[in-house]
Design a protein around this motif. Structure first.
Motif, PDB file in Angstrom:
ATOM      1  N   CYS A 114       7.230   3.807   3.122  1.00 14.87           N
ATOM      2  CA  CYS A 114       7.470   2.384   3.386  1.00 14.87           C
ATOM      3  C   CYS A 114       6.591   1.478   2.537  1.00 14.87           C
ATOM      4  CB  CYS A 114       7.293   2.084   4.877  1.00 14.87           C
ATOM      5  SG  CYS A 114       5.701   2.545   5.571  1.00 14.87           S
ATOM      6  N   TYR A 115       5.327   1.828   2.381  1.00 19.89           N
ATOM      7  CA  TYR A 115       4.426   0.951   1.628  1.00 19.89           C
ATOM      8  C   TYR A 115       4.621   1.063   0.119  1.00 19.89           C
ATOM      9  CZ  TYR A 115       1.938  -0.341   5.884  1.00 19.89           C
ATOM     10  OH  TYR A 115       1.622  -0.839   7.130  1.00 19.89           O
ATOM     11  N   ALA A 116       5.207   2.155  -0.350  1.00 22.57           N
ATOM     12  CA  ALA A 116       5.542   2.238  -1.768  1.00 22.57           C
ATOM     13  C   ALA A 116       6.612   1.207  -2.107  1.00 22.57           C
ATOM     14  CB  ALA A 116       6.031   3.641  -2.113  1.00 22.57           C
ATOM     15  N   VAL A 117       7.570   1.049  -1.209  1.00 20.25           N
ATOM     16  CA  VAL A 117       8.614   0.031  -1.398  1.00 20.25           C
ATOM     17  C   VAL A 117       7.997  -1.360  -1.360  1.00 20.25           C
ATOM     18  CG1 VAL A 117      10.736  -0.930  -0.442  1.00 20.25           C
ATOM     19  CG2 VAL A 117      10.351   1.553  -0.388  1.00 20.25           C
ATOM     20  N   THR A 118       7.131  -1.595  -0.358  1.00 19.07           N
ATOM     21  CA  THR A 118       6.475  -2.898  -0.238  1.00 19.07           C
ATOM     22  C   THR A 118       5.639  -3.212  -1.472  1.00 19.07           C
ATOM     23  OG1 THR A 118       6.401  -2.693   2.168  1.00 19.07           O
ATOM     24  CG2 THR A 118       4.884  -4.253   1.170  1.00 19.07           C
ATOM     25  N   ASN A 119       4.925  -2.206  -1.979  1.00 18.64           N
ATOM     26  CA  ASN A 119       4.079  -2.433  -3.153  1.00 18.64           C
ATOM     27  C   ASN A 119       4.904  -2.787  -4.385  1.00 18.64           C
ATOM     28  OD1 ASN A 119       1.599  -2.043  -1.880  1.00 18.64           O
ATOM     29  ND2 ASN A 119       1.633   0.166  -2.205  1.00 18.64           N
ATOM     30  N   PHE A 244       3.128   7.039   8.399  1.00 19.73           N
ATOM     31  CA  PHE A 244       2.549   8.330   8.024  1.00 19.73           C
ATOM     32  C   PHE A 244       3.642   9.355   7.719  1.00 19.73           C
ATOM     33  CE2 PHE A 244      -1.343   7.162  10.770  1.00 19.73           C
ATOM     34  CZ  PHE A 244      -1.936   6.516   9.685  1.00 19.73           C
ATOM     35  N   ALA A 245       4.688   9.371   8.528  1.00 17.66           N
ATOM     36  CA  ALA A 245       5.775  10.318   8.280  1.00 17.66           C
ATOM     37  C   ALA A 245       6.436  10.050   6.927  1.00 17.66           C
ATOM     38  CB  ALA A 245       6.810  10.243   9.400  1.00 17.66           C
ATOM     39  N   SER A 246       6.636   8.780   6.604  1.00 21.32           N
ATOM     40  CA  SER A 246       7.263   8.452   5.314  1.00 21.32           C
ATOM     41  C   SER A 246       6.314   8.734   4.150  1.00 21.32           C
ATOM     42  CB  SER A 246       7.743   7.000   5.307  1.00 21.32           C
ATOM     43  OG  SER A 246       6.675   6.071   5.377  1.00 21.32           O
ATOM     44  N   LEU A 247       4.999   8.598   4.398  1.00 20.06           N
ATOM     45  CA  LEU A 247       4.019   8.968   3.374  1.00 20.06           C
ATOM     46  C   LEU A 247       4.157  10.450   3.010  1.00 20.06           C
ATOM     47  CD1 LEU A 247       1.426   8.794   1.650  1.00 20.06           C
ATOM     48  CD2 LEU A 247       0.128   9.093   3.773  1.00 20.06           C
ATOM     49  N   PHE A 248       4.201  11.304   4.024  1.00 14.35           N
ATOM     50  CA  PHE A 248       4.288  12.734   3.729  1.00 14.35           C
ATOM     51  C   PHE A 248       5.626  13.099   3.116  1.00 14.35           C
ATOM     52  CE2 PHE A 248       0.697  12.882   6.752  1.00 14.35           C
ATOM     53  CZ  PHE A 248      -0.214  13.479   5.888  1.00 14.35           C
ATOM     54  N   ALA A 249       6.677  12.324   3.417  1.00 19.92           N
ATOM     55  CA  ALA A 249       7.950  12.537   2.724  1.00 19.92           C
ATOM     56  C   ALA A 249       7.793  12.289   1.235  1.00 19.92           C
ATOM     57  CB  ALA A 249       9.031  11.629   3.314  1.00 19.92           C
ATOM     58  N   SER A 250       7.009  11.270   0.873  1.00 21.93           N
ATOM     59  CA  SER A 250       6.780  10.989  -0.548  1.00 21.93           C
ATOM     60  C   SER A 250       5.872  12.034  -1.184  1.00 21.93           C
ATOM     61  CB  SER A 250       6.207   9.580  -0.736  1.00 21.93           C
ATOM     62  OG  SER A 250       4.867   9.485  -0.301  1.00 21.93           O
ATOM     63  N   VAL A 251       4.927  12.568  -0.416  1.00 23.00           N
ATOM     64  CA  VAL A 251       4.079  13.655  -0.928  1.00 23.00           C
ATOM     65  C   VAL A 251       4.946  14.872  -1.241  1.00 23.00           C
ATOM     66  CG1 VAL A 251       2.251  15.301  -0.339  1.00 23.00           C
ATOM     67  CG2 VAL A 251       1.980  12.875   0.226  1.00 23.00           C
TER      68      VAL A 251
END
Length: 282
Positions: A114-119, A244-251
């Motif tokens: 989510c925050y990658a999109v926001t950034n 956090f769940a979306s972070l690990f999806a990006s990892v």
């Protein structure tokens, strides 16, 4: 040079303030949501109270500012993006000459994080504002990831849904130094990837932690659904569970497997390795 720093009461913004306050050629304005205690900031620093949600206060704080160091807001993505739009509009209205903005290595509207999109949308906001910009795209903070390692230190298991994803963890102080270096330079008009010196999968990260702490720590890859169910059971706020769940999806998509020398070129220093941070913080 007059430089304002948002998020000045936080760990990253506060560090940027202290780095810039050490320079005789810089007048620092610490922008905070609430007035901090007098001892929280260096004596030469001016404080400007300006909430990201208050456009008028943001404009007042940015009057006469040459450069803005922009540290992101936090919370739900829609609110964060509104806050960032307010800052970009205020910087443009007050004719700020340069914005050195925090972003992330995975700044991509196609990312599951989510925050990658926001950034990425925030970068686009600042570029569209017409204000000259430089972006520090930081990798995941070592100090942020350390919270999971501390839990694993107690249980012996680092249980996360990262598969074989690799991460180049970066020390928060190194991100602060990169932002400070960008702030005192000319606008670059591009992004700079601020990463640690090495990339490792979570088994490797667990191994480093075990070596430094002399405590068994092993990585166990768990399904994303299991992680969500177990984390929800702790009472975590739904937004942060999603984050956090979306972070690990990006990892898992290897979006944080990047090592660059931008930090060294900006600062003339080598970035701290994971083992250095863990050893220093105990």
């Amino acid at each position: 040079m007059r430089i304002a720093v948002t998020g000045a009461a936080g760990g990253l913004g506060g560090r940027v303030v202290r780095l810039l306050a050490d320079r005789a050629d810089v007048d620092v304005v610490a922008m905070t949501r609430r007035k901090p205690p007098a001892e929280a900031l260096p004596p030469r620093v001016e404080v400007a109270v300006a909430d990201y949600a208050d456009p008028a206060a943001l404009r007042t704080a940015l009057k006469g500012v040459d450069t803005l160091v922009f540290v992101s807001s936090d919370g739900p993505g829609a609110r964060v993006l509104l806050h960032h739009r307010n800052v970009a509009a205020a910087a443009a209205a007050e004719r700020v000459g340069h914005v050195a903005a925090l972003s992330s290595v995975d700044a991509d509207a196609a990312s599951p994080f989510c925050y990658a999109v926001t950034n990425r949308l925030t970068e686009d906001l600042f570029l569209a504002s017409g204000v000259p910009c430089s972006f520090a795209r930081a990798s995941l903070y070592t100090e942020f990831f350390r919270a999971w390692l501390i839990k694993a230190r107690a249980t012996g298991l680092l249980r996360l849904p990262a598969a074989d994803g690799r991460i180049s963890l970066v020390a928060r102080d190194d991100v602060a130094r990169a932002l400070a270096a960008l702030a005192v330079g000319e606008p670059t008009g591009r992004h700079h990837d601020i990463t640690g010196p090495e990339s490792a999968d979570l088994a490797g990260i667990a191994s480093i932690a075990a070596e430094v702490w002399k405590t068994p720590v092993a990585y166990v890859d768990i399904p994303a659904d299991t992680y969500c169910a177990e984390t929800a059971a702790t009472g975590m706020d739904p937004w942060w569970l999603y984050a956090f769940a979306s972070l690990f999806a990006s990892v898992r998509e290897q979006r944080w497997d990047r090592v660059r020398d931008d930090y060294a070129r900006l600062t003339g220093r080598s970035p701290l390795a994971l083992r250095d941070v863990l050893a220093a913080q105990g």
